[in-house]
Design a protein around this motif. Structure first.
Motif, PDB file in Angstrom:
ATOM      1  N   PRO A  99     -66.222 -38.855-115.387  1.00 57.08           N
ATOM      2  CA  PRO A  99     -64.766 -38.812-115.530  1.00 57.08           C
ATOM      3  C   PRO A  99     -64.326 -39.390-116.864  1.00 57.08           C
ATOM      4  O   PRO A  99     -65.060 -40.158-117.491  1.00 57.08           O
ATOM      5  CB  PRO A  99     -64.280 -39.698-114.378  1.00 57.08           C
ATOM      6  N   PRO A 100     -63.122 -39.036-117.296  1.00 53.54           N
ATOM      7  CA  PRO A 100     -62.564 -39.731-118.455  1.00 53.54           C
ATOM      8  C   PRO A 100     -62.313 -41.189-118.088  1.00 53.54           C
ATOM      9  O   PRO A 100     -62.272 -41.546-116.906  1.00 53.54           O
ATOM     10  CB  PRO A 100     -61.249 -38.992-118.713  1.00 53.54           C
ATOM     11  N   LEU A 101     -62.181 -42.026-119.087  1.00 56.84           N
ATOM     12  CA  LEU A 101     -61.785 -43.400-118.810  1.00 56.84           C
ATOM     13  C   LEU A 101     -60.322 -43.429-118.381  1.00 56.84           C
ATOM     14  O   LEU A 101     -59.537 -42.528-118.706  1.00 56.84           O
ATOM     15  CB  LEU A 101     -62.002 -44.268-120.042  1.00 56.84           C
ATOM     16  N   ALA A 102     -59.940 -44.472-117.658  1.00 61.62           N
ATOM     17  CA  ALA A 102     -58.567 -44.574-117.143  1.00 61.62           C
ATOM     18  C   ALA A 102     -57.508 -44.374-118.232  1.00 61.62           C
ATOM     19  O   ALA A 102     -56.509 -43.691-117.987  1.00 61.62           O
ATOM     20  CB  ALA A 102     -58.379 -45.911-116.436  1.00 61.62           C
ATOM     21  N   PRO A 103     -57.661 -44.932-119.448  1.00 68.12           N
ATOM     22  CA  PRO A 103     -56.620 -44.729-120.471  1.00 68.12           C
ATOM     23  C   PRO A 103     -56.412 -43.273-120.882  1.00 68.12           C
ATOM     24  O   PRO A 103     -55.412 -42.939-121.518  1.00 68.12           O
ATOM     25  CB  PRO A 103     -57.130 -45.570-121.656  1.00 68.12           C
ATOM     26  N   ASP A 104     -57.367 -42.401-120.515  1.00 67.41           N
ATOM     27  CA  ASP A 104     -57.254 -40.988-120.853  1.00 67.41           C
ATOM     28  C   ASP A 104     -56.800 -40.139-119.663  1.00 67.41           C
ATOM     29  O   ASP A 104     -56.875 -38.911-119.711  1.00 67.41           O
ATOM     30  CB  ASP A 104     -58.594 -40.465-121.372  1.00 67.41           C
ATOM     31  N   ARG A 105     -56.315 -40.780-118.610  1.00 64.06           N
ATOM     32  CA  ARG A 105     -55.866 -40.078-117.406  1.00 64.06           C
ATOM     33  C   ARG A 105     -54.397 -40.435-117.144  1.00 64.06           C
ATOM     34  O   ARG A 105     -54.083 -41.401-116.446  1.00 64.06           O
ATOM     35  CB  ARG A 105     -56.712 -40.482-116.207  1.00 64.06           C
ATOM     36  N   PRO A 106     -53.442 -39.682-117.684  1.00 60.34           N
ATOM     37  CA  PRO A 106     -52.018 -40.003-117.480  1.00 60.34           C
ATOM     38  C   PRO A 106     -51.597 -39.819-116.020  1.00 60.34           C
ATOM     39  O   PRO A 106     -51.936 -38.819-115.382  1.00 60.34           O
ATOM     40  CB  PRO A 106     -51.294 -38.995-118.380  1.00 60.34           C
ATOM     41  N   VAL A 107     -50.887 -40.799-115.526  1.00 61.56           N
ATOM     42  CA  VAL A 107     -50.372 -40.789-114.150  1.00 61.56           C
ATOM     43  C   VAL A 107     -48.857 -40.877-114.195  1.00 61.56           C
ATOM     44  O   VAL A 107     -48.298 -41.665-114.974  1.00 61.56           O
ATOM     45  CB  VAL A 107     -50.934 -41.978-113.343  1.00 61.56           C
ATOM     46  N   THR A 108     -48.199 -40.079-113.386  1.00 64.03           N
ATOM     47  CA  THR A 108     -46.744 -40.157-113.258  1.00 64.03           C
ATOM     48  C   THR A 108     -46.371 -40.520-111.829  1.00 64.03           C
ATOM     49  O   THR A 108     -46.911 -39.937-110.875  1.00 64.03           O
ATOM     50  CB  THR A 108     -46.074 -38.824-113.646  1.00 64.03           C
ATOM     51  N   ILE A 109     -45.478 -41.475-111.699  1.00 62.29           N
ATOM     52  CA  ILE A 109     -44.943 -41.859-110.392  1.00 62.29           C
ATOM     53  C   ILE A 109     -43.481 -41.454-110.340  1.00 62.29           C
ATOM     54  O   ILE A 109     -42.674 -41.869-111.185  1.00 62.29           O
ATOM     55  CB  ILE A 109     -45.088 -43.369-110.155  1.00 62.29           C
ATOM     56  N   LEU A 110     -43.142 -40.628-109.373  1.00 62.20           N
ATOM     57  CA  LEU A 110     -41.756 -40.221-109.173  1.00 62.20           C
ATOM     58  C   LEU A 110     -41.133 -41.171-108.157  1.00 62.20           C
ATOM     59  O   LEU A 110     -41.465 -41.135-106.980  1.00 62.20           O
ATOM     60  CB  LEU A 110     -41.697 -38.768-108.683  1.00 62.20           C
TER      61      LEU A 110
END
Length: 311
Positions: free
Chosen positions: A130-141
């Motif tokens: 997997p990519p590292l966490a900093p390379d996985r954008p997360v959006t919370i609505l």
């Protein structure tokens, strides 16, 4: 004169809550309160309430100072025209921690693609880095108490977290956006989207076909918020086309989810039975008791619902 506190919820809830509520009431000096399932309406001072209760007409409760909801969601009661008493929703540290645990767990499951190995124990050597966490954008609505806590936890793990809300919020460590334009920005680069909005007329079908199209191909949807936030037909279509990679859903328009619903058999859907966060009787009882203490002391209630907003 002792307070009369009506517990307006199911028998199984009563069995779970009676002892912790009595303990919490004793802690605020109301150990002699009359806490019961059946009290004449005109004599009730407070109602501890579940929207599924048989109490649906609040007009006879002329002495009642507040209705104290057992759950975070109030969509089942906020539109009741007979409810003129103050309504408080449940904001509980235990509920919040439970939601953080569930959201972080499933975010990490998708981030690490754990299902690839768990579901395929067939002797094939499948390498996935997997990519590292900093390379996985997360959006919370949704940036209420639950959304904020989940966003802070994920940001603490290194994920770049965008939080979207209808009105502008400011949460340290999160990119905070609002409004229609902000929603477009929040979805456009989100590889994982987590829905933690309340259910209101404005949020129903918020994640529709047009907004699903904004997401990058292969994005994951995680919904522990409310079922009607998602247009089910649009999501199924996006899953079938491959545009959405997976959906983990804990809430639904109809619960329990009917056995014939296509979500059950869809290979790209994980169904969990509305367990993302359950109100814990001990901690929730302290929240209820604190509002009763405030009411008796003439202090403002906390966690009051804004009827105009619906939450």
């Amino acid at each position: 004169m002792p307070l009369n506190i009506l517990f307006a919820a199911s028998e199984d809830r009563w069995q779970a809550y009676e002892a912790p509520l009595r303990e919490a009431l004793s802690d605020i000096g109301q150990g002699d309160a009359n806490l019961a399932l059946d009290i004449p309406a005109a004599e009730v001072d407070y109602i501890v309430y579940a929207p599924s209760s048989e109490v649906q007409d609040f007009m006879p409760y002329t002495r009642t100072k507040a209705v104290l909801n057992l759950w975070a969601g109030v969509e089942g009661v906020v539109g009741n025209d007979t409810l003129t008493q103050p309504l408080a929703r449940m904001v509980d540290d235990g509920l919040t921690q439970g939601m953080v645990d569930w959201v972080v767990g499933h975010t990490m499951r998708h981030h690490l693609n754990t299902d690839l190995h768990v579901m395929n124990q067939d002797g094939k050597w499948r390498r996935y880095v997997p990519p590292l966490a900093p390379d996985r954008p997360v959006t919370i609505l949704g940036l209420g108490a639950l959304g904020r806590a989940c966003g802070e936890a994920l940001a603490g793990l290194g994920f770049p977290v965008t939080g979207w809300s209808r009105s502008q919020k400011d949460v340290e460590g999160l990119r905070c956006l609002s409004g229609d334009e902000g929603l477009v920005q929040a979805l456009s680069d989100a590889q994982i989207v987590i829905l933690l909005l309340p259910q209101t007329p404005d949020t129903e079908n918020l994640l529709n076909a047009a907004r699903l199209d904004l997401l990058p191909e292969g994005a994951v949807i995680i919904n522990p918020g409310r079922g009607p936030l998602i247009d089910d037909d649009a999501l199924l279509s996006a899953l079938d086309s491959g545009h959405i990679g997976h959906a983990t859903l804990d809430v639904f328009r109809e619960e329990p989810l009917p056995a014939e619903h296509p979500y059950w058999a869809h290979p790209k859907v994980t169904v969990t039975p509305h367990i993302a966060s359950e109100t814990r009787p001990k901690s929730a009882s302290r929240v209820i008791a604190e509002n009763i203490r405030r009411g008796e002391a003439g202090e403002p209630f906390v966690h009051l619902v804004d009827r105009s907003l619906g939450y």
